[in-house]
Design an enzyme around this catalytic site. Structure first.
Site, PDB file in Angstrom:
ATOM      1  N   GLU A 201      -1.234  -5.238  -2.463  1.00 25.83           N
ATOM      2  CA  GLU A 201      -0.641  -4.003  -1.947  1.00 25.83           C
ATOM      3  C   GLU A 201      -1.637  -2.863  -2.152  1.00 25.83           C
ATOM      4  O   GLU A 201      -2.643  -2.990  -2.842  1.00 25.83           O
ATOM      5  CB  GLU A 201       0.692  -3.687  -2.634  1.00 25.83           C
ATOM      6  CG  GLU A 201       1.448  -2.559  -1.935  1.00 25.83           C
ATOM      7  CD  GLU A 201       2.892  -2.391  -2.395  1.00 25.83           C
ATOM      8  OE1 GLU A 201       3.619  -1.612  -1.767  1.00 25.83           O
ATOM      9  OE2 GLU A 201       3.287  -3.047  -3.371  1.00 25.83           O
TER      10      GLU A 201
ATOM     11  N   HIS B 174      -0.787  -5.867   1.746  1.00 26.31           N
ATOM     12  CA  HIS B 174       0.661  -5.619   1.761  1.00 26.31           C
ATOM     13  C   HIS B 174       0.847  -4.140   2.085  1.00 26.31           C
ATOM     14  O   HIS B 174       0.921  -3.287   1.193  1.00 26.31           O
ATOM     15  CB  HIS B 174       1.267  -5.977   0.404  1.00 26.31           C
ATOM     16  CG  HIS B 174       2.766  -5.867   0.367  1.00 26.31           C
ATOM     17  ND1 HIS B 174       3.597  -6.908   0.731  1.00 26.31           N
ATOM     18  CD2 HIS B 174       3.587  -4.855   0.010  1.00 26.31           C
ATOM     19  CE1 HIS B 174       4.861  -6.533   0.601  1.00 26.31           C
ATOM     20  NE2 HIS B 174       4.878  -5.277   0.163  1.00 26.31           N
TER      21      HIS B 174
ATOM     22  N   ASP C 270       4.980   0.742   1.186  1.00 27.76           N
ATOM     23  CA  ASP C 270       6.318   1.091   1.664  1.00 27.76           C
ATOM     24  C   ASP C 270       6.336   2.566   2.054  1.00 27.76           C
ATOM     25  O   ASP C 270       5.295   3.219   2.071  1.00 27.76           O
ATOM     26  CB  ASP C 270       7.363   0.804   0.582  1.00 27.76           C
ATOM     27  CG  ASP C 270       7.144   1.663  -0.652  1.00 27.76           C
ATOM     28  OD1 ASP C 270       7.930   2.592  -0.874  1.00 27.76           O
ATOM     29  OD2 ASP C 270       6.171   1.420  -1.396  1.00 27.76           O
TER      30      ASP C 270
ATOM     31  N   ASP D  12      -5.524 -12.759  -0.535  1.00 20.62           N
ATOM     32  CA  ASP D  12      -5.517 -11.811   0.579  1.00 20.62           C
ATOM     33  C   ASP D  12      -4.424 -12.232   1.545  1.00 20.62           C
ATOM     34  O   ASP D  12      -4.676 -12.862   2.571  1.00 20.62           O
ATOM     35  CB  ASP D  12      -6.879 -11.790   1.265  1.00 20.62           C
ATOM     36  CG  ASP D  12      -6.944 -10.786   2.428  1.00 20.62           C
ATOM     37  OD1 ASP D  12      -6.058  -9.906   2.495  1.00 20.62           O
ATOM     38  OD2 ASP D  12      -7.860 -10.902   3.253  1.00 20.62           O
TER      39      ASP D  12
END
Length: 611
Positions: free
Chosen positions: A534, A476, A175, A525
């Site tokens: 992530e 991710h 993020d 994955d």
């Protein structure tokens, strides 16, 4: 009634043994990036039978090895034999054969196996930079527009009122948040890498924008330090994080245009900040004394606030859904900050005592304080000896674990969220034991951590994007999802297997159940898997330290506090015992039927397991 004499029995035995060999489907698990030519080397063999041949590119067998004894590795439930091929020292690419069958053809031996992955894992921090465009000159096909360029951030009600000028820094993970607590352990680890091997990293480069006369590693770290400095309030306290109120969708950074907020203050963030700035003051002083002074004053100011506010715990406000990094125990952060400020200033008021057996992580940095005390014997005196003894007792346990199963340090209880950073930090801990003793067993165990992370694991997978025969393709990581480029950004260590299943559910954005019942294989994955796939800055840091330090050691460098001989030529040492005759397949005649037995398992003559 048919009778078997010796003449009839011998050919049949040979035929049955040949059949038994074909019945087993052996698998070899290797470090897919490569092994150092002069180091101890091993790979893991599952369901193998008989000797292993190492074959060169021209088809000649250059080494025949008898595998070690079989042992069960509980995290995957597999019976594993370790194959020691340390005698193979000639660089090249080889094949592995068992029973005449080629198991794989990507076994590499080279002189500098970890230099490229060290550079890649460090360059990833450039790809995580906020507030600047990534130019094609440096980023190649992963070039992108600048995101989060507005320096004015709103103070969330949890942090006061008004606004703050804040830019730069690294995006924390998949993020676009920036978090002081996680930046703490990350930046410390990278600063330690430079402080331990300054002469090696003064010249090592990996194509990032220059920052004056700073080496690449310090230029990259400074980009995050500059952001961290903006997060200190006038009273010395440090704000916890800079994020939007909720996580963004799968968009590029420049498309995440929601309001940024400076959220919360807390003791953990403040002491973590103090520790990092104390180290930075030492490391940057030879290059920029005024910057070093700025870092040191910020560290002192933060420590003073933390000492007066020792129990200000951060928790996400009700309207905030980004990463919390909440921590209920704050004594370790004070220990960490005091240790580093004492080393930097010599001021005894900062000096702490005691030592911790706990592996470092963002929520418990007591192990980092143990490193500081153990490696500064003159400054800490008797406290240093206590820290060293503590460190070595843990390292001995780690080393003992690395001799069985998959030949790695990881145990059942190590597979929680971010398990690959657990492995990396175990390797860093082992290297500290090596520095302090010169005992090669710790170095060998540390290299086995890299073997695990780069493919010698039951998933047969390198966990570093872009490196190895098989590596994650769908991490991710929002930029890797949204940039339209097939390959993910390289140099990222994914979180790794763990059985928690926090991302499993029936929503479209959630994962289907990938759990296997074994912690070491519970992984997928897939972009949906923020619990196993992530990436995060604190997961990359110990890997980068481990790979970079091992290359520096083999280039002839050692930390200033290390005992003599740490940087000397490291000779290969035996890794595993030879297999006993009892490990070979056996014929068993039971209840009028003939079976094949191997490693406690029973198979019929078609190769099907029946017991």
């Amino acid at each position: 009634m048919t009778k078997f004499g010796l003449k009839q029995y011998v050919p049949m035995t040979i035929a049955l043994l040949s059949l038994s060999t074909a019945a087993f489907s052996a698998t070899a698990y290797i470090n897919q990036v490569g092994y150092r030519s002069g180091d101890s080397k091993e790979f893991a063999l599952v369901d193998g039978s008989g000797n292993v041949e190492i074959v060169n590119a021209s088809g000649s067998t250059v080494l025949t090895v008898t595998p070690g004894e079989s042992s069960t590795w509980a995290p995957s439930g597999q019976n594993v034999q370790l194959v020691d091929f340390s005698e193979l020292k000639t660089p090249g690419t080889y094949s592995i054969k068992v029973g005449g069958q080629v198991l794989r053809s990507d076994l590499k031996v080279t002189d500098k196996p970890f230099e490229d992955v060290a550079k890649a894992s460090l360059k990833w921090y450039y790809y995580q930079r906020a507030s600047m465009a990534l130019e094609e000159t440096y980023a190649g096909q992963w070039k992108r527009a600048a995101g989060h360029t507005n320096e004015t951030a709103q103070l969330h009600k949890s942090a006061g009122s008004g606004s703050l000028q804040s830019s730069k820094g690294w995006y924390d993970a998949g993020d676009y948040g920036r978090y002081i607590v996680n930046s703490g352990i990350t930046t410390y680890t990278l600063l330690s890498l430079y402080e331990h091997f300054p002469d090696y990293f003064k010249t090592l480069k990996w194509n990032i924008p220059a920052d004056g006369n700073l080496p690449d590693l310090l230029a990259e770290i400074k980009y995050n330090l500059d952001w961290m400095l903006t997060m200190q309030a006038s009273d010395g306290a440090v704000y916890h994080k800079l994020t939007t109120l909720q996580f963004p969708g799968d968009v590029m950074p420049n498309k995440d245009t929601e309001q940024l907020y400076v959220i919360g203050k807390g003791t953990a963030a403040t002491f973590d900040f103090a520790a990092v700035m104390a180290v930075a003051a030492r490391v940057y002083r030879p290059f920029d004394a005024s910057y070093a002074d700025k870092c040191l004053e910020a560290a002192k100011k933060a420590y003073a606030w933390g000492a007066q506010n020792p129990n200000v715990k951060f928790n996400n406000p009700s309207d905030v859904g980004t990463g919390s990094y909440a921590d209920g125990s704050l004594g370790d952060e004070k220990d960490f900050a005091g240790t580093e400020l004492f080393v930097t200033t010599g001021d005894a008021s900062y000096k702490t005592s005691g030592a911790s057996h706990n592996l470092p992580g963002w929520a418990d940095v007591s192990g980092l304080a143990t490193y500081g005390k153990a490696t500064h014997a003159t400054e800490f005196g008797n406290v240093a000896q206590v820290a060293k003894d503590t460190l070595l007792s843990v390292a001995d346990d780690f080393e003992a674990r690395s001799t069985t199963g998959f030949g790695v340090v990881m145990g059942d209880n190590d597979f929680y969220w971010g398990s690959n950073s657990v492995a990396g930090n175990q390797g860093v801990w082992l290297l500290h034991a090596y520095y302090l003793t010169g005992d090669k067993k710790y170095y060998v165990a540390a290299t086995k951590v890299l073997d695990y992370l780069l493919g010698k694991n039951p998933l047969d997978m390198s966990f570093l994007t872009g490196y190895g025969t098989k590596s994650p393709m769908m991490p991710h990581h929002r930029p890797s999802t949204a940039d339209g480029v097939k390959d993910p950004v390289p140099g990222m260590i994914v979180g790794g297997p763990q059985p928690g299943g926090e991302d499993i559910g029936s929503q479209t954005w959630e994962c289907k159940d990938y759990r296997t019942g074994k912690p070491a294989t519970s992984y997928t994955d897939n972009r949906c898997s923020y619990a196993t796939n992530e990436v995060a800055i604190n997961w990359n840091a110990p890997f980068a330290y481990l790979a970079g330090a091992i290359e520096a050691i083999n280039a002839g460098y050692a930390p200033s506090f290390a005992v003599d001989g740490v940087a000397a030529g490291i000779e290969a040492r035996p890794l595993s015992r030879r297999a006993k005759v009892s490990d070979a397949p056996k014929l068993r005649f039971v209840d009028q039927k003939l079976y094949i037995e191997k490693n406690g398992k029973r198979f019929n003559l078609n190769g099907h397991r029946i017991k």
